[in-house]
Design an enzyme around this catalytic site. Structure first.
Site, PDB file in Angstrom:
ATOM      1  N   GLY A 158       0.843  -1.212   0.000  1.00 21.67           N
ATOM      2  CA  GLY A 158       0.000   0.000   0.000  1.00 21.67           C
ATOM      3  C   GLY A 158       0.869   1.250   0.000  1.00 21.67           C
ATOM      4  O   GLY A 158       0.535   2.253  -0.639  1.00 21.67           O
TER       5      GLY A 158
ATOM      6  N   TRP B  87       2.448   1.668  -3.453  1.00 22.38           N
ATOM      7  CA  TRP B  87       1.416   2.052  -4.436  1.00 22.38           C
ATOM      8  C   TRP B  87       1.380   3.577  -4.569  1.00 22.38           C
ATOM      9  O   TRP B  87       1.108   4.117  -5.646  1.00 22.38           O
ATOM     10  CB  TRP B  87       0.044   1.534  -3.976  1.00 22.38           C
ATOM     11  N   HIS B  88       1.671   4.275  -3.463  1.00 22.40           N
ATOM     12  CA  HIS B  88       1.610   5.729  -3.490  1.00 22.40           C
ATOM     13  C   HIS B  88       2.701   6.351  -4.349  1.00 22.40           C
ATOM     14  O   HIS B  88       2.538   7.473  -4.834  1.00 22.40           O
ATOM     15  CB  HIS B  88       1.682   6.302  -2.075  1.00 22.40           C
ATOM     16  N   GLY B  89       3.816   5.694  -4.479  1.00 19.90           N
ATOM     17  CA  GLY B  89       4.876   6.296  -5.287  1.00 19.90           C
ATOM     18  C   GLY B  89       6.105   5.422  -5.298  1.00 19.90           C
ATOM     19  O   GLY B  89       6.313   4.588  -4.408  1.00 19.90           O
TER      20      GLY B  89
ATOM     21  N   PHE C  50       0.167  10.121  -7.874  1.00 14.94           N
ATOM     22  CA  PHE C  50       0.146   8.683  -7.597  1.00 14.94           C
ATOM     23  C   PHE C  50      -0.603   7.944  -8.686  1.00 14.94           C
ATOM     24  O   PHE C  50      -0.757   6.771  -8.631  1.00 14.94           O
ATOM     25  CB  PHE C  50      -0.488   8.412  -6.232  1.00 14.94           C
TER      26      PHE C  50
END
Lengths: 469, 95
Positions: free
Chosen positions: A321, A324-326, A469
């Site tokens: 998770g 996933w943001h960057g 993102f």
């Protein structure tokens, strides 16, 4: 084309106008929405429209293949292939240079001289969101949670629907596709969507933008130059800024979709009033946390195989998770901090964290969770780990004075925090009052509200944080 | 089938919420924009200045400029100007 701009307003007016003659023509309305959505996406970089269409086609073909077969091994192989293709696309565009950079850093550490070249791929806006939409569809068809998509245009629209295209909420196939399959009578409740859109505009244009320009950006740019109070307030300020920024986008997306007759799931629910980390993740970016729970945590085994494996699954879910943001290690660290907090809670209290019985206990729990979340936000916001170390080191020096924070920014932080503690049904009560307003009063309220927000906001509009993102 | 309810808006609200057609939605949005154009003529002018240069953009800019002059003379821009001045004043306070 950002939501809080006149360009977007004109675009949306054109879409709303096109809906009028198509009131009884469900298919025609979907075609207009599809064309509008691709036009909206093309405003960033039209080349990536092909990527979006290709990603949709992968899901469409895979869904048809899964639905056409009853053989479990074949269905599973198709799901695995489709998910892998989606993840390869995401990996290529989002993580390729990150992986090359990490490999080169490792090679240098090992004393190797050869370095891999960077490809420098432009990151398509919203790729993380539409990839998750695509994965959600094939998995939902496999699980028989949604009927297979018979029309390619429905699939293309599900993946590209402009209110949620670039920054969510992550609307699952089983949630949105049935709305596209059916032909709803176009009776729209107009008050609540307008309230969500105006509220979102205020949070983005006034609160998030001022906190960014007047406090957070200068302090995070050079944290060594600021006092402890500035650093502490900037951390609080970023917590409010990212909440206002992202929840504003979600609220506007939900409101815009509702004005077109479609429903999106909620994405935020006063996250900073959470009394434990489980509770926080039920309130923050709900569409992502529930997506990760249902498409990653549970398939990993969830909490079915004992404490140790549950903790492993929690950590893996939060690490992924985070990334996933960057494509950066700071996001991995952010995910690891939240994963560690969830694991610690699980170790201490088991699957259900008890709520404190006393008021002081509830206040202390909320303060504790909020401050750990703020600490994690420092990692999330900082440019690098070096900046984090400088930031935390400067904070520990207890330098007196206030150089950057002002009564204005402190008021914004206080206002942002206050919104977390209003009664949970506050917005419903306002919506109930709006229900009694005639259309002319709603129009007057919306027009004057928009002008007041424009007047109160700084010049220019910064992009939404979650666009990257 | 009715359009589904908004999240956060429970059934009781939806039952009592006036539902309108797409034409009424467009009407409400258009009326809101018209009102915003009266009280917010200066941001409208600023928007035309940000448009890429061209014949249409120049025409729009001239029209927005004339509109802004008329609205200023009528006193319609006072609310926007006052709010902006107030927030700038508040922004400049220091501890």
């Amino acid at each position: 084309m950002l939501f809080p701009t006149l360009n977007f307003l004109l675009f949306f007016l054109a879409v709303a106008a096109a809906m009028v003659p198509l009131r009884q023509h469900h298919e025609g309305r979907k075609i207009v929405l599809l064309v509008a959505s691709y036009y909206f996406y093309a405003q960033w970089n039209w080349h990536f429209c092909a990527l979006l269409a290709g990603s949709s086609c992968i899901s469409f073909v895979a869904g048809r293949a899964i639905a056409a077969s009853t053989e479990e091994r074949y269905r599973r192989a198709v799901v695995a292939t489709a998910v892998t293709m989606h993840l390869l696309l995401l990996g290529t565009f989002k993580y390729c240079d990150f992986l090359v950079g990490s490999a080169n850093a490792l090679a240098r550490a090992l004393g190797l001289t050869h370095e891999l070249p960077f490809i420098e791929i432009i990151l398509p806006v919203g790729i993380s969101f539409f990839t998750f939409h695509g994965i959600s569809y094939v998995v939902d068809v496999y699980r028989r949670d949604v009927a297979v998509c018979r029309r390619l245009t429905d699939m293309l629209l599900y993946m590209a629907f402009f209110p949620q295209l670039v920054a969510g909420p992550i609307v699952r196939a089983s949630f949105l596709l049935p709305q596209l399959y059916a032909a709803p009578r176009m009776n729209i409740a107009i008050g609540p969507p307008l309230m969500l859109i105006l509220g979102g505009l205020f949070k983005k244009v006034v609160m998030a933008n001022y906190l960014a320009t007047d406090l957070v950006d200068p302090v995070f740019f050079d944290p060594a130059s600021f006092s402890t109070a500035d650093l502490l307030l900037a951390a609080y300020g970023y917590a409010i800024q990212i909440y206002c920024d992202f929840s504003a986008y979600s609220d506007m997306a939900i409101g815009l979709a509702a004005l077109l007759g479609y429903r999106f799931p909620p994405n935020f629910n006063q996250p900073y009033r959470a009394q434990n980390f489980q509770d926080f993740w039920r309130r923050w970016h709900i569409s992502l946390s529930s997506w990760l729970r249902d498409y990653l945590y549970k398939p990993l085994g969830g909490s079915r195989h004992g404490s140790l494996l549950t903790m492993r699954n929690l950590l893996i879910t939060m690490l992924l998770g985070g990334i996933w943001h960057g494509a950066a290690w700071k996001f991995v660290a952010w995910g690891a901090m939240h994963g560690a907090a969830l694991v610690a809670e699980r170790a201490l209290f088991g699957s259900r964290v008890p709520k404190p019985r006393t008021m002081s206990g509830r206040i202390l729990s909320t303060l504790f969770v909020f401050h750990i979340v703020c600490l994690a936000w420092v990692f999330f916001r900082a440019d690098s780990f070096d900046t984090v170390l400088i930031y935390l080191g400067a904070m520990a020096k207890f330098t007196p004075g206030i150089m950057q924070a002002t009564p204005f920014t402190v008021t914004l932080i206080a206002l942002g925090l206050a919104t977390q503690f209003v009664p949970a049904d506050f917005s419903r009560r306002i919506a109930r009052r709006l229900a009694a307003w005639p259309s002319w009063a709603l129009a007057a309220g919306a027009g004057l509200g928009a002008i007041c927000i424009d007047a109160l906001g700084p010049d220019g509009v910064a992009p939404f944080i979650y666009f990257q993102f | 089938m009715e359009a589904p309810p908004l999240p956060g808006a429970d059934d009781r609200i939806i039952e009592t919420t006036r539902r309108v057609t797409p034409a009424r939605v467009l009407g409400v949005l258009a009326a809101a924009c018209a009102l915003a154009a009266i009280f917010g003529s200066s941001p409208l002018l600023a928007w035309t200045e940000s448009l890429p240069d061209g014949q249409a953009a120049r025409l729009l800019h001239d029209a927005a400029s004339a509109w802004n002059t008329a609205m200023s003379a009528a006193g319609a821009t006072r609310l926007h100007d006052w709010l902006r001045a107030f927030i700038r004043m508040f922004e400049n306070f220091h501890f």
